[in-house]
Enzyme design. Structure first.
Site, PDB file in Angstrom:
ATOM      1  N   ASP A  46       0.742  -1.246   0.041  1.00 21.80           N
ATOM      2  CA  ASP A  46      -0.053  -0.084  -0.364  1.00 21.80           C
ATOM      3  C   ASP A  46       0.969   0.936   0.161  1.00 21.80           C
ATOM      4  O   ASP A  46       2.003   1.235   0.980  1.00 21.80           O
ATOM      5  CB  ASP A  46      -1.202  -0.120   1.222  1.00 21.80           C
ATOM      6  N   THR A 100     -11.419   3.052  -7.523  1.00 18.03           N
ATOM      7  CA  THR A 100     -11.827   3.242  -8.610  1.00 18.03           C
ATOM      8  C   THR A 100     -13.029   4.500  -9.074  1.00 18.03           C
ATOM      9  O   THR A 100     -14.429   3.898  -8.273  1.00 18.03           O
ATOM     10  CB  THR A 100     -12.385   2.332  -9.650  1.00 18.03           C
ATOM     11  N   CYS A 275     -19.135   2.373  -3.252  1.00 19.36           N
ATOM     12  CA  CYS A 275     -20.387   1.226  -4.568  1.00 19.36           C
ATOM     13  C   CYS A 275     -20.995   2.463  -5.458  1.00 19.36           C
ATOM     14  O   CYS A 275     -21.332   2.640  -5.975  1.00 19.36           O
ATOM     15  CB  CYS A 275     -20.198   0.318  -4.034  1.00 19.36           C
TER      16      CYS A 275
HETATM   17  N1  LIG Z   1     -16.212  -0.702  -0.072  1.00 21.41           N
HETATM   18  C1  LIG Z   1     -16.246  -2.201   0.188  1.00 21.41           C
HETATM   19  O1  LIG Z   1     -17.413  -2.480   0.688  1.00 21.41           O
HETATM   20  C2  LIG Z   1     -16.044  -2.194  -1.797  1.00 21.41           C
HETATM   21  C3  LIG Z   1     -16.911  -3.854  -1.927  1.00 21.41           C
HETATM   22  C4  LIG Z   1     -16.954  -3.634  -3.429  1.00 21.41           C
HETATM   23  C5  LIG Z   1     -15.964  -3.772  -4.298  1.00 21.41           C
HETATM   24  N2  LIG Z   1     -14.641  -2.673  -3.849  1.00 21.41           N
HETATM   25  C6  LIG Z   1     -14.002  -2.123  -4.482  1.00 21.41           C
HETATM   26  O2  LIG Z   1     -12.994  -2.135  -5.059  1.00 21.41           O
HETATM   27  C7  LIG Z   1     -11.982  -1.459  -4.534  1.00 21.41           C
HETATM   28  C8  LIG Z   1     -10.982  -0.827  -3.622  1.00 21.41           C
HETATM   29  O3  LIG Z   1     -11.900  -0.457  -2.682  1.00 21.41           O
HETATM   30  P1  LIG Z   1     -11.682  -0.035  -0.920  1.00 21.41           P
HETATM   31  O4  LIG Z   1     -13.301   0.012  -0.363  1.00 21.41           O
HETATM   32  O5  LIG Z   1     -11.207  -1.168  -0.681  1.00 21.41           O
HETATM   33  O6  LIG Z   1     -10.999   1.147  -1.672  1.00 21.41           O
HETATM   34  P2  LIG Z   1      -9.811   1.224   0.288  1.00 21.41           P
HETATM   35  O7  LIG Z   1      -9.593   2.999  -0.445  1.00 21.41           O
HETATM   36  O8  LIG Z   1     -10.274   1.521   1.513  1.00 21.41           O
HETATM   37  O9  LIG Z   1      -8.758   0.858  -0.010  1.00 21.41           O
HETATM   38  C9  LIG Z   1      -7.809   1.157  -1.259  1.00 21.41           C
HETATM   39  C10 LIG Z   1      -6.478   1.132  -0.609  1.00 21.41           C
HETATM   40  O10 LIG Z   1      -5.563   1.677  -1.835  1.00 21.41           O
HETATM   41  C11 LIG Z   1      -4.198   2.241  -1.639  1.00 21.41           C
HETATM   42  N3  LIG Z   1      -3.686   2.684  -3.269  1.00 21.41           N
HETATM   43  C12 LIG Z   1      -3.942   3.466  -3.685  1.00 21.41           C
HETATM   44  N4  LIG Z   1      -3.534   3.015  -5.066  1.00 21.41           N
HETATM   45  C13 LIG Z   1      -2.315   2.876  -4.806  1.00 21.41           C
HETATM   46  C14 LIG Z   1      -1.798   2.044  -5.252  1.00 21.41           C
HETATM   47  N5  LIG Z   1      -0.998   3.107  -6.643  1.00 21.41           N
HETATM   48  N6  LIG Z   1      -0.413   0.837  -5.230  1.00 21.41           N
HETATM   49  C15 LIG Z   1      -1.129   0.462  -3.623  1.00 21.41           C
HETATM   50  N7  LIG Z   1      -1.889   0.975  -3.125  1.00 21.41           N
HETATM   51  C16 LIG Z   1      -3.065   1.650  -3.503  1.00 21.41           C
HETATM   52  C17 LIG Z   1      -5.020   3.433  -0.870  1.00 21.41           C
HETATM   53  O11 LIG Z   1      -4.125   3.630  -0.235  1.00 21.41           O
HETATM   54  C18 LIG Z   1      -5.410   2.370  -0.134  1.00 21.41           C
HETATM   55  O12 LIG Z   1      -5.030   1.732   1.703  1.00 21.41           O
HETATM   56  C19 LIG Z   1     -12.620  -0.127  -5.047  1.00 21.41           C
HETATM   57  O13 LIG Z   1     -12.398  -0.604  -6.587  1.00 21.41           O
HETATM   58  C20 LIG Z   1     -14.173  -0.452  -4.894  1.00 21.41           C
HETATM   59  O14 LIG Z   1     -15.023  -0.054  -5.641  1.00 21.41           O
HETATM   60  C21 LIG Z   1     -15.357  -2.176  -2.558  1.00 21.41           C
END
Ligand SMILES: NC(=O)c1ccc[n+]([C@@H]2O[C@H](COP(=O)([O-])OP(=O)(O)OC[C@H]3O[C@@H](n4cnc5c(N)ncnc54)[C@H](O)[C@@H]3O)[C@@H](O)[C@H]2O)c1
Length: 437
Positions: A46, A100, A275
């Protein structure tokens, strides 16, 4: 000589395949910990150095992951969190779970995915399987990632493998978690899908293969668009019921008695989270590029984004008629500010917009949320109040925005003069001071 496919199959089956998860947020951390907990070695990567520092100390920042579980996989030396992309060379499987979001003009922002993919490209070696989990528009895996990884003369399905597998995690859900939510996988080639299913089946009870990555990308968007559109429909019903003076909650309960062909959705103060307010717009953007203007998505998005304004308008009207006060002289307490029940996530939360609108109207606003100690609004920071009868009593209206299980609604009922309940927490209570959405 063994093919890269055969080598990977062997490694996965012998639990020797090393996994790297890029992006350790709500999606990535539970996935990384699940793999490590079931015996795979995991590199967690991360860019957020604060998160990495916490993880190294065994402190979890994700509610569904107990620090004890995290400490266990660190102690067994199965989880290595860092910001070092160099570790990717040692991984056999690389999973991307970065954000995203939308741009300021409300178009897909896949820059996080592209940045992570560029780092993979710089560290790629033959025999790796790369899986995208971030929700995105159909075609991202094939049109954006594939050309990037193929640049070095590597052939997909032979030298490396690439697939899309959408994440379906539902934070704070006590029944469904990473291990028991059926997973869909769609590969660029059949072998890509096969290997992806093989690795996930080591930690997830059911994994379903679809014919390609686009189907998997589209399936995730169908799931979330289905919810967003149905919530839009029920919110529109709530607005109509308000005009017609009918109780929407009772209407839903009545319709739900039909044993087939109806699925209940509930109205609320607006959509939030990473989402539902975002993902359908990824789809409509892509569809528009292909000359088709989707109407239902746009309409649902308009209705859902109107709900915070409706909540504010109704509260202003209630304060005016019940308290004989202009909103500018009113004290309002917002109960619950996260985007949904029992989570601490305030991303896109309608509560933030509601509070901002009250403030613009000069009302004195405070909030209480057992999960969120502070929120930022432009240049201001608000802190959650202490949940005492005195703090409830000092307000002209309490607006229930998020229905956390931990909130003592009886204390509010006993001490507030006026309550606007946007979540039907006072379902069976018939009290003139409670007004429902
Ligand atoms: N949160 C949910 O309930 C959920 C459910 C299903 C799908 N999603 C999808 O999953 C994806 C991630 O969502 P999330 O909620 O986990 O996001 P989040 O913001 O909680 O986590 C994303 C992490 O990625 C890190 N990051 C960003 N750019 C980076 C890079 N270049 N290299 C390494 N780390 C990097 C950030 O520091 C962060 O810790 C999104 O596309 C979201 O739509 C989320």
């Amino acid at each position: 000589m063994l093919s890269f496919r055969q080598i990977l199959v062997k490694k996965i089956n012998n639990k020797r395949a090393k996994v790297a998860v890029i992006g350790l947020g709500y999606v990535g951390l539970p996935l990384a910990v699940e793999f490590a907990d079931k015996g795979s070695f995991v590199y967690g990567i991360d860019i957020d150095k604060k998160k990495i520092a916490m993880l190294k100390q065994g402190k979890s920042y994700i509610q569904d992951i107990p620090s004890a579980t995290l400490k266990g996989v660190l102690k067994n030396k199965l989880f290595n969190p860092s910001s070092d992309y160099g570790n990717l060379t040692h991984a056999d499987i690389i999973i991307i779970s970065v954000p995203t979001p939308l741009t300021k003009t409300r178009e897909p922002d896949i820059s996080y995915v592209v940045n992570a993919a560029r780092e993979i490209k710089d560290n790629i070696r033959r025999g790796q399987l790369i899986i995208l989990e971030s929700t995105t528009y159909p075609g991202t895996t094939e049109e954006v990632l594939l050309p990037l990884f193929s640049q070095r003369g590597l052939k997909v399905g032979v030298d490396f493998f690439l697939a899309f597998s959408p994440e379906r995690i539902d934070p704070a859900n006590k029944t469904f978690n990473t291990a028991n939510i059926t997973k869909i996988v769609g590969g660029i080639t059949k072998d890509c899908a096969y290997l992806t299913r093989l690795i996930y089946s080591k930690i997830i009870s059911k994994v379903v293969m679809v014919s390609d990555s686009k189907v998997a990308e589209m399936a995730k968007l169908l799931e979330n668009t289905f919810r967003a559109v149905n919530i839009g429909l029920i919110n529109e019903f709530a607005l109509m019921c308000d005009k017609l003076k009918v109780n929407i909650w009772e209407v839903i309960e009545a319709a739900e008695t039909k044993p087939f062909g109806f699925m209940p959705f509930y109205p609320g103060p607006g959509l939030g989270g990473h989402c539902l307010p975002i993902d359908p717009l990824y789809l409509s953007w892509k569809s528009r590029l292909h000359g088709f203007e989707p109407r239902l998505i746009e309409l649902a998005s308009q209705i859902n984004s109107y709900m915070p304004t409706h909540v504010v308008n109704k509260t202003v009207e209630l304060i005016d008629t019940r308290c004989k006060l202009p909103v500018s002289q009113a004290k309002i307490l917002v109960a619950g500010v996260s985007y949904k029940k029992d989570v601490c996530d305030v991303r896109e939360s309608p509560a933030i917009e509601i509070i901002r609108m009250f403030m613009e109207k000069q009302a004195k606003v405070s909030y209480y949320d057992p999960f969120v100690s502070q929120i930022s609004l432009d240049d201001k920071t608000l802190h959650s109040i202490k949940f005492t009868k005195e703090n409830i009593r000092g307000n002209d209206c309490v607006v229930i925005v998020t229905n956390h299980s931990k909130i003592d609604y009886n204390l509010i009922l006993k001490n507030a003069d006026l309550i606007f309940d946007t979540r039907n927490v006072y379902k069976n209570i018939n009290n003139p001071k409670v007004i429902r959405l």
